[in-house]
Design a protein around this motif. Structure first.
Motif, PDB file in Angstrom:
ATOM      1  N   LEU A  34      -5.177   5.957   0.610  1.00  0.00           N
ATOM      2  CA  LEU A  34      -4.765   5.842   2.006  1.00  0.00           C
ATOM      3  C   LEU A  34      -3.745   6.905   2.387  1.00  0.00           C
ATOM      4  O   LEU A  34      -3.768   7.437   3.493  1.00  0.00           O
ATOM      5  N   VAL A  35      -2.858   7.236   1.456  1.00  0.00           N
ATOM      6  CA  VAL A  35      -1.776   8.186   1.733  1.00  0.00           C
ATOM      7  C   VAL A  35      -2.016   9.438   0.886  1.00  0.00           C
ATOM      8  O   VAL A  35      -1.514   9.569  -0.224  1.00  0.00           O
ATOM      9  N   LYS A  36      -2.806  10.351   1.429  1.00  0.00           N
ATOM     10  CA  LYS A  36      -3.223  11.543   0.682  1.00  0.00           C
ATOM     11  C   LYS A  36      -2.054  12.454   0.308  1.00  0.00           C
ATOM     12  O   LYS A  36      -2.109  13.141  -0.689  1.00  0.00           O
ATOM     13  N   ALA A 116      -0.373   2.736   6.805  1.00  0.00           N
ATOM     14  CA  ALA A 116       0.028   2.600   5.403  1.00  0.00           C
ATOM     15  C   ALA A 116       1.061   1.500   5.248  1.00  0.00           C
ATOM     16  O   ALA A 116       1.003   0.710   4.294  1.00  0.00           O
ATOM     17  N   LYS A 117       2.009   1.415   6.167  1.00  0.00           N
ATOM     18  CA  LYS A 117       3.021   0.360   6.096  1.00  0.00           C
ATOM     19  C   LYS A 117       2.379  -1.021   6.206  1.00  0.00           C
ATOM     20  O   LYS A 117       2.737  -1.937   5.462  1.00  0.00           O
ATOM     21  N   VAL A 118       1.440  -1.165   7.129  1.00  0.00           N
ATOM     22  CA  VAL A 118       0.753  -2.452   7.304  1.00  0.00           C
ATOM     23  C   VAL A 118      -0.022  -2.819   6.042  1.00  0.00           C
ATOM     24  O   VAL A 118       0.036  -3.961   5.567  1.00  0.00           O
ATOM     25  N   VAL A 119      -0.724  -1.851   5.477  1.00  0.00           N
ATOM     26  CA  VAL A 119      -1.506  -2.111   4.260  1.00  0.00           C
ATOM     27  C   VAL A 119      -0.588  -2.469   3.093  1.00  0.00           C
ATOM     28  O   VAL A 119      -0.855  -3.424   2.351  1.00  0.00           O
ATOM     29  N   ILE A 123      -0.482  -5.864   0.877  1.00  0.00           N
ATOM     30  CA  ILE A 123      -0.554  -5.858  -0.594  1.00  0.00           C
ATOM     31  C   ILE A 123       0.609  -6.668  -1.174  1.00  0.00           C
ATOM     32  O   ILE A 123       0.423  -7.470  -2.096  1.00  0.00           O
ATOM     33  N   ILE A 124       1.784  -6.479  -0.630  1.00  0.00           N
ATOM     34  CA  ILE A 124       2.965  -7.232  -1.088  1.00  0.00           C
ATOM     35  C   ILE A 124       2.742  -8.726  -0.880  1.00  0.00           C
ATOM     36  O   ILE A 124       2.999  -9.533  -1.788  1.00  0.00           O
ATOM     37  N   ARG A 125       2.259  -9.104   0.299  1.00  0.00           N
ATOM     38  CA  ARG A 125       2.013 -10.533   0.577  1.00  0.00           C
ATOM     39  C   ARG A 125       0.991 -11.122  -0.384  1.00  0.00           C
ATOM     40  O   ARG A 125       1.136 -12.267  -0.832  1.00  0.00           O
ATOM     41  N   GLU A 126      -0.040 -10.355  -0.731  1.00  0.00           N
ATOM     42  CA  GLU A 126      -1.050 -10.866  -1.664  1.00  0.00           C
ATOM     43  C   GLU A 126      -0.437 -11.085  -3.050  1.00  0.00           C
ATOM     44  O   GLU A 126      -0.719 -12.096  -3.692  1.00  0.00           O
ATOM     45  N   SER A 127       0.379 -10.158  -3.510  1.00  0.00           N
ATOM     46  CA  SER A 127       1.031 -10.344  -4.811  1.00  0.00           C
ATOM     47  C   SER A 127       2.007 -11.516  -4.759  1.00  0.00           C
ATOM     48  O   SER A 127       2.133 -12.268  -5.732  1.00  0.00           O
TER      49      SER A 127
END
Length: 141
Positions: A34-36, A116-119, A123-127
């Motif tokens: 996502l963040v090239k 990227a911040k939203v993604v 990811i943090i919420r899923e962990s």
């Protein structure tokens, strides 16, 4: 986590851990793709985490195979080993979240990248969700 799994509870616990470790492993790739222009230090850290999470994922699969081969007749020692593995996975997820927060908060490449911040927040919420499941398993009486 439901408690009606009875004798299959160790397998259910491992199933959750297997799923979430695989998710975190994939999330390392998602962030890099996502963040090239992500800074090299973060790219390298994510690659290392991908490797570590893959190793944990494989370790969990070996435990699942052991439980299945035992006919779900899990000794107290194996059950304790499963709980230790779940604790290891919980701790690992907390460390992974810290890396994600560091990338989100300190990376110049993400500074103005709302997607990227939203993604990364997702990811943090899923962990964190996995951590909640693991805590329920570890701290039930």
């Amino acid at each position: 986590m439901q408690h009606y799994y009875g004798d299959q509870m160790p397998l259910r616990i491992l199933d959750e851990a297997e799923f979430w470790k695989h998710q975190e492993e994939e999330h390392t790739v998602v962030i890099r793709e996502l963040v090239k222009n992500l800074e090299t230090q973060y790219v390298e850290a994510l690659k290392e985490w991908e490797k570590v999470l893959s190793e944990t994922h494989q370790r969990i699969i070996r435990f699942i195979e052991t439980v299945i081969r035992s006919g779900y007749d899990v000794t107290p020692e194996v059950y304790q080993d499963v709980l230790h593995l779940v604790k290891f996975c919980l701790d690992q997820s907390e460390q992974f979240i810290e890396l994600c927060r560091q990338i989100r908060d300190q990376s110049e490449a993400i500074k103005d990248n709302l997607t990227a911040k939203v993604v990364i927040n997702h990811i943090i919420r899923e962990s964190e969700y996995f951590i909640g499941i693991a805590q329920t398993i570890l701290y039930q009486k």
